[in-house]
Write a protein that holds these residues in place. Structure first.
Motif, short mmCIF file in Angstrom:
data_model
loop_
_atom_site.label_atom_id
_atom_site.label_comp_id
_atom_site.label_asym_id
_atom_site.label_seq_id
_atom_site.Cartn_x
_atom_site.Cartn_y
_atom_site.Cartn_z
N PRO A 83 0.81 -1.23 0.00
CA PRO A 83 0.00 0.00 0.00
C PRO A 83 0.84 1.27 0.00
O PRO A 83 0.36 2.33 -0.43
N GLN A 84 2.08 1.19 0.46
CA GLN A 84 2.92 2.39 0.49
C GLN A 84 3.38 2.82 -0.89
O GLN A 84 3.90 3.93 -1.05
N ILE A 85 3.21 1.97 -1.88
CA ILE A 85 3.44 2.39 -3.25
C ILE A 85 2.11 2.44 -4.01
O ILE A 85 2.07 2.37 -5.23
N GLY A 86 1.03 2.55 -3.24
CA GLY A 86 -0.29 2.76 -3.82
C GLY A 86 -1.01 1.50 -4.26
O GLY A 86 -2.05 1.60 -4.93
N LEU A 87 -0.49 0.33 -3.90
CA LEU A 87 -1.06 -0.94 -4.34
C LEU A 87 -1.66 -1.66 -3.13
O LEU A 87 -0.92 -2.20 -2.30
N PRO A 88 -2.99 -1.72 -3.00
CA PRO A 88 -3.60 -2.32 -1.82
C PRO A 88 -3.63 -3.85 -1.87
O PRO A 88 -4.68 -4.48 -1.89
N LEU A 89 -2.45 -4.43 -1.87
CA LEU A 89 -2.28 -5.88 -1.90
C LEU A 89 -1.53 -6.30 -0.64
O LEU A 89 -0.61 -5.62 -0.19
N SER A 90 -1.91 -7.44 -0.06
CA SER A 90 -1.32 -7.88 1.20
C SER A 90 0.07 -8.47 0.97
O SER A 90 0.26 -9.69 0.93
N LEU A 91 1.03 -7.59 0.84
CA LEU A 91 2.42 -7.95 0.57
C LEU A 91 3.32 -6.94 1.27
O LEU A 91 3.09 -5.73 1.17
N ALA A 92 4.32 -7.43 1.97
CA ALA A 92 5.31 -6.56 2.61
C ALA A 92 6.69 -7.17 2.46
O ALA A 92 6.84 -8.40 2.40
N VAL A 93 7.69 -6.31 2.39
CA VAL A 93 9.08 -6.75 2.37
C VAL A 93 9.77 -6.14 3.58
O VAL A 93 9.49 -5.01 3.98
#
Length: 224
Positions: A83-93
């Motif tokens: 979401p921090q790059i505007g993509l509301p997908l459940s993914l984090a690094v």
């Protein structure tokens, strides 16, 4: 992933379709350079991210993970949620290999965290221990505040290769896991912060950049 994070959220669910997520991800990875990190007020930061369920094929998912890793490094930061790059997908690094002075690392129980990509992460506290430290966010530029978080957590997630993963994290690693997973529920660190601890980065650097926030707590009137 059925295990919920231990905090309820009032954030609305994202209404993005699988097709829209795939199209936006493809546009992101096709763009030269790195994407901007969106800031507080952007709706992607205040909605519950869509659980990953095969919306991206393996090649696109791998490219997105690599792009997020580059973006995190360039910021620089130790974690980044989609979401921090505007993509509301459940993914984090997540990755923390930055050098820290010995006193701060000891006080914060901060040890290196190797690169990890998490799909649909969830966490639960281990025990009742909590720790309060200043933390910031790449999506809330210019400010920092003390957040009391679980000192240790057990996390579950799916790796990009589809395998189920789980691990225990403590200290600063646990803080990173909680911070980034919270992003996927539409929660910013400010929602959990001690309000009176909030300070501009310049004030933090000039006055409160000690290993622990006890001095700031006495001066600003909050509980450390």
């Amino acid at each position: 992933m059925s295990t919920p994070s231990p905090y309820r959220t009032t954030a609305p669910e994202s209404d993005w379709t699988a097709a829209r997520i795939a199209e936006a991800a493809a546009e992101l990875v096709a763009t030269e350079g790195i994407p901007p990190i969106v800031q507080a007020g952007h709706p992607a930061l205040r909605t519950r991210a869509v659980p990953f369920d095969g919306q991206l094929d393996a090649e696109l998912l791998d490219a997105l993970v690599l792009l997020m890793r580059r973006t995190m490094h360039a910021a620089p930061g130790v974690g980044l949620a989609a979401p921090q790059i505007g993509l509301p997908l459940s993914l984090a690094v997540l990755e923390d290999t930055w050098a820290a002075d010995e006193e701060s690392a000891r006080a914060r129980d901060r040890v290196p965290l190797s690169f990890t990509a998490m799909l649909n992460p969830a966490y639960a506290p281990l025990g009742d221990g909590r720790a309060g430290f200043y933390e910031g966010c790449l999506s809330v530029r210019g400010y920092t505040a003390v957040v009391r978080r679980a000192a240790a957590v057990r996390a579950q997630w799916t790796a990009p290769d589809g395998s189920a993963r789980s691990a225990e994290f403590s200290g600063w690693q646990a803080r990173i896991v909680q911070h980034e997973t919270d992003h996927l529920g539409g929660t910013l660190y400010l929602d959990r912060a001690e309000p009176r601890s909030l300070c501009a980065n310049e004030e933090y650097t000039a006055r409160w950049a000690q290993p622990t926030p006890e001095r700031a707590a006495r001066a600003l009137g909050f509980s450390a």
